[in-house]
Design a protein around this motif. Structure first.
Motif, PDB file in Angstrom:
ATOM      1  N   GLY A  24     -47.828  17.311 -12.656  1.00 50.85           N
ATOM      2  CA  GLY A  24     -46.098  18.160 -13.526  1.00 50.85           C
ATOM      3  C   GLY A  24     -46.228  16.997 -14.456  1.00 50.85           C
ATOM      4  N   LYS A  43     -41.767  24.932 -17.223  1.00 51.76           N
ATOM      5  CA  LYS A  43     -40.392  24.763 -18.005  1.00 51.76           C
ATOM      6  C   LYS A  43     -40.266  25.351 -19.415  1.00 51.76           C
ATOM      7  CE  LYS A  43     -41.979  20.385 -18.998  1.00 51.76           C
ATOM      8  NZ  LYS A  43     -41.110  18.516 -19.039  1.00 51.76           N
ATOM      9  N   GLN A  73     -39.160  23.847  -6.893  1.00 54.12           N
ATOM     10  CA  GLN A  73     -40.276  23.305  -8.042  1.00 54.12           C
ATOM     11  C   GLN A  73     -39.820  22.961 -10.014  1.00 54.12           C
ATOM     12  OE1 GLN A  73     -42.830  22.775  -6.222  1.00 54.12           O
ATOM     13  NE2 GLN A  73     -41.732  23.789  -4.557  1.00 54.12           N
ATOM     14  N   GLU A  74     -38.776  23.693 -10.718  1.00 54.96           N
ATOM     15  CA  GLU A  74     -39.487  23.108 -11.719  1.00 54.96           C
ATOM     16  C   GLU A  74     -37.297  23.477 -12.357  1.00 54.96           C
ATOM     17  OE1 GLU A  74     -38.679  21.300 -14.734  1.00 54.96           O
ATOM     18  OE2 GLU A  74     -41.347  21.630 -13.966  1.00 54.96           O
ATOM     19  N   GLU A 113     -46.950  24.017 -18.046  1.00 56.45           N
ATOM     20  CA  GLU A 113     -45.911  23.789 -17.650  1.00 56.45           C
ATOM     21  C   GLU A 113     -44.767  24.854 -16.947  1.00 56.45           C
ATOM     22  OE1 GLU A 113     -44.939  19.744 -17.394  1.00 56.45           O
ATOM     23  OE2 GLU A 113     -46.633  19.278 -17.192  1.00 56.45           O
TER      24      GLU A 113
END
Length: 845
Positions: free
Chosen positions: A367, A105, A555-556, A103
């Motif tokens: 996610g 992150k 998005q993140e 992901e």
């Protein structure tokens, strides 16, 4: 003794004075009585005014105030040097991941690296086509070894039907219903033989040759996906017997997976699912399979109708039906509805691996990989054990590997991909997943498998990006282009990797083109948005880069590298406060992000918060002790503390950096900066500001005057005045001679009285003495024009022989009468490149 008159007067006067003093003292110390409950009256004592004892600053001073008890001096240290930012180590970038991937992150933990340029300028230039009239050179014939002959035969078997009697024959088996030949043992083989090297028939226009079966030792069809499907299809009865029910379902599901290899696959899958539903009407699996065929064939309305009919009938609470419908709803971005239906299916069929796997894949795609892992572990605990289910078992294990990699556990992810290969050694997705996990761990190598699946082509292409060999990089490019062509719906993953490839091979235009293609294909992909921002920033499109990085954060939110990149752009734009917010958040998310931490320290220096800068730079060095930007900036923090001792400490730290990087060239930017600052600091400490307050009646202190043209010089109240009428053309001036190498700057407050008709200003000149007279070799001057009706400013740079050159007007500046203005002339640069700058009230002229 008789008192004299004078003595009596003295006694009376002393007595009167004593009484007055006693009465005043008694009145000041008398405490008024307190009434019950009343607060005491407090009086503020008279204190001396400390300012009266401090040296006073005058209106025409330069702002320096002598310390209390310090001896008077006409010199003081120069103001602190301006901060010249050290060279910045570029923030680390993120290598492109394959599929599956962590992901966003977790990108920084596994994909962060400094791009290494491997110049291949012609990598994306198409090879020139061969000339049409070129005659190919026929290679010389050579004797083949047995191994080479076997490899050639195997290659031809992939292209042609074949049979073997005394030797192999290649061509086409032309029997009717030819896939059932195995059940007709006495039927002759009808064969059209071809030349395997050219593919042309050996007997053009002739009917197929009949070959007696007793003369055929073995035969086979071309090793293509279509032939494999047809050979297996005829093994199932029609109607389908119960003994073949499970095998038929698994085979049909496999046909759906092979739909990209041959269009016949979906037709066979639908046929077998229809036979299976007729064989066992109470089982929903065949109907679910047929709906899946509709999905694979993009017949979505028929698929929705099939699922809804099942839920409206006997399977209204069936977990499998709900899971499959939810999967289709998710494809159409009905995420809330799909999630609700999936959790309902999970409650109804907790032990069904298909239900848990569908929910796990949904959560991974959304996610939420950490949640997905739990459901996928449960799915693998209840995986089917039948031999026919090996493909399904491999897919379940791949799903868990995907989720583990997405959640940032690449080691265990790699283990599950290996287990998937154990279940089905031919599973291309398992091979691609193993490579993707190795990419994240930094030890990937392209697979030798030539399977043309999207995931494997992508994985091989991304793995090849780590090579420094031009040929390997070219193969990576070919694999990525093939992946993009094979699956246009997911081409974003190939194009974004091609953008990185173009960047590291020195093809910036191609890098921009590919990342824009990736962005058009999927404008929500976080890595694509991050790479797009980097490419735009490299082209100085800062506003576009900021927009891309902000979209990546949409998005993140927990994307430290995008936050750090935004902080760098804000720093470049001089928006220190905004940069601090982004860099602080990046540092909170990833305390190991040394580049961003060092940049934050630099940002604090720009904000003149030296204590915070020093603390942050020490944190950067705790992560990366040799970070050159952090070391140089921390040395500057020592200098900024002020004082000779701290300046010496700064010089020591700068020398230590220069010494630590001795293995690098003398032109290393960090060494050059450190040596340059040492020279600046030493030169700065050697110089002082000399000022004259003119607190006397005569000039003295080396001042001289030129009064032969009329006006006279006088001093009063600390001001030097040049006044009087001109009796001849010329100049009147007050000046002082200094060695040229000692000159740094001169600054004076100049007031021009009203109705002055002379040109008045400040000058610096280089002069020689000849015959008792000064001759000007060169001069730079700033003056108010000799026109009482104008308030302009003029300047002139003059050399000997050009005394009559005109003065240059400075637009938008005014020099008004009776108002003091500050004029400064200063030297910049070193002796080899000395320049002069003139400032008027702080503004450069």
């Amino acid at each position: 003794m008789a008192l004299r008159k004078e003595q009596l007067v003295l006694i009376l006067t002393a007595g009167a004075l004593g009484w007055l003093v006693w009465s005043s003292t008694r009145a000041s110390t008398k405490v008024p009585p307190l009434r019950p409950g009343a607060a005491p009256a407090l009086e503020r004592p008279a204190l001396p005014d400390v300012e009266l004892a401090m040296p006073q600053k005058r209106a025409f001073d330069d702002g320096a105030v002598r310390e209390l008890f310090a001896p008077p001096s006409d010199t003081r240290p120069l103001p602190p040097l301006d901060f010249q930012p050290p060279p910045m180590v570029a923030l680390a970038a993120l290598r492109p991941p394959a599929l599956p991937a962590p992901e966003p992150k977790h990108f920084g933990r596994f994909l962060r690296a400094q791009p290494v340029l491997v110049p291949v300028p012609d990598l994306f230039v198409a090879a020139p086509a061969a000339a049409e009239d070129a005659t190919p050179t026929k290679p010389a014939a050579k004797e083949l070894t047995s191994t080479e002959r076997a490899e050639r035969v195997n290659a031809w078997k992939k292209l042609y039907d074949w049979y073997r009697s005394n030797d192999f024959k290649f061509g086409r088996i032309a029997n009717d219903d030819r896939y059932r030949l195995g059940k007709r043992a006495n039927e002759p083989l009808l064969f059209v033989e071809v030349n395997p090297e050219t593919g042309a028939p050996k007997l053009p226009g002739q009917p197929p040759v009949q070959v007696a079966r007793n003369g055929v030792q073995e035969y086979g069809f071309a090793d293509t996906a279509a032939n494999k499907i047809e050979v297996q299809r005829v093994e199932f009865g029609d109607p389908l017997p119960a003994s073949q029910y499970d095998q038929a379902l698994f085979f049909a599901a496999g046909c759906v997976e092979m739909r990209h290899e041959t269009p016949r696959a979906l037709e066979v899958a639908e046929e077998l699912f229809t036979r299976a539903s007729a064989a066992l009407e109470s089982d929903p699996l065949p109907r679910l399979g047929r709906a899946r065929v509709y999905e694979a064939g993009f017949q979505f309305e028929k698929a929705f109708q099939a699922y809804q009919e099942m839920l409206a009938g006997a399977w209204s609470k069936n977990a499998l039906v709900m899971a499959r419908l939810a999967d289709l709803e998710a494809r159409f971005r009905m995420f809330d509805k799909a999630e609700e239906r999936l959790f309902e299916a999970e409650r109804a069929g907790r032990t069904l691996p298909l239900v848990q796997a569908t929910l796990g894949r949904f959560l991974t795609a959304r996610g939420r990989a950490d949640e997905a892992v739990e459901h996928l572990r449960l799915a693998n605990q209840h995986e089917p054990t039948a031999a026919e289910a090996k493909r399904f078992r491999a897919q379940l294990r791949c799903d868990l590997g995907d989720a583990l990699l997405a959640s940032g556990v690449p080691q265990e992810s790699a283990e599950w991909f290996e287990k998937a290969k154990q279940a089905d050694a031919t599973d291309a997705r398992a091979q691609a997943g193993a490579i993707a996990a190795a990419i994240v761990q930094g030890n990937a190598k392209p697979s030798a498998d030539n399977a043309q699946t999207f995931e494997l082509l992508l994985a091989n292409g991304v793995a090849g990006l780590a090579s420094k060999d031009a040929a390997e990089l070219a193969r990576a490019k070919d694999a990525l282009l093939a992946a993009a062509a094979l699956d246009p719906m997911r081409a974003v993953y190939a194009w974004r990797a091609l953008s990185w490839l173009a960047e590291i091979t020195g093809n910036p235009e191609e890098a921009l083109r590919f990342v824009e293609q990736a962005y058009e294909n999927d404008p929500t992909d976080a890595w694509t948005l991050y790479q797009r921002g980097r490419v735009q920033a490299a082209r100085d499109d800062l506003d576009g880069a900021i927009e891309s990085f902000q979209k990546a954060l949409d998005q993140e939110l927990d994307f430290p590298d995008a936050l750090a990149a935004l902080g760098e752009l804000m720093h470049r734009k001089g928006r220190w406060d905004a940069a601090e917010k982004y860099l602080e958040r990046a540092m909170q998310l990833d305390p190991k992000l040394a580049g961003a931490i060092a940049l934050r320290g630099m940002n604090f220096i720009r904000m003149v918060d030296m204590r915070a800068a020093e603390d942050v730079l020490r944190q950067a060095l705790a992560v990366e002790p040799d970070h050159p930007t952090a070391r140089n900036a921390l040395a500057w923090c020592w200098y900024a503390k002020g004082g000779p001792t701290n300046a010496v400490e700064a010089e020591t730290r700068l020398r230590e950096l220069d010494d630590a990087r001795r293995g690098l060239p003398e032109s290393d930017a960090h060494r050059v900066w450190a040596r340059g600052q040492i020279e600046r600091i030493q030169d700065h400490l050697e110089k002082v500001v000399w000022s004259d307050r003119f607190e006397r009646k005569n000039l003295l202190n080396g001042w001289d005057v030129d009064e032969k043209s009329g006006p006279q010089t006088s001093i009063h109240d600390g001001v030097v005045t040049l006044s009087g009428a001109f009796k001849q053309n010329g100049r009147a001036r007050v000046w002082q001679s200094r060695p040229a190498g000692a000159f740094v700057a001169i600054e004076a407050k100049v007031t021009v009285k009203a109705n002055t008709t002379a040109k008045v200003g400040l000058f610096v000149s280089r002069e020689t003495q000849r015959g008792g007279e000064s001759q000007i070799e060169a001069e730079l001057a700033l003056a108010r024009p000799n026109d009482p009706g104008k308030n302009g400013v003029q300047w002139r740079a003059m050399k000997r022989g050009s005394e009559n050159d005109p003065w240059t007007d400075v637009p938008a500046f005014e020099w008004k009468f009776d108002q003091p203005v500050t004029v400064r002339i200063e030297r910049m640069g070193d002796a080899a490149d000395a320049r002069i700058r003139v400032l008027f009230d702080g503004f450069p002229i």
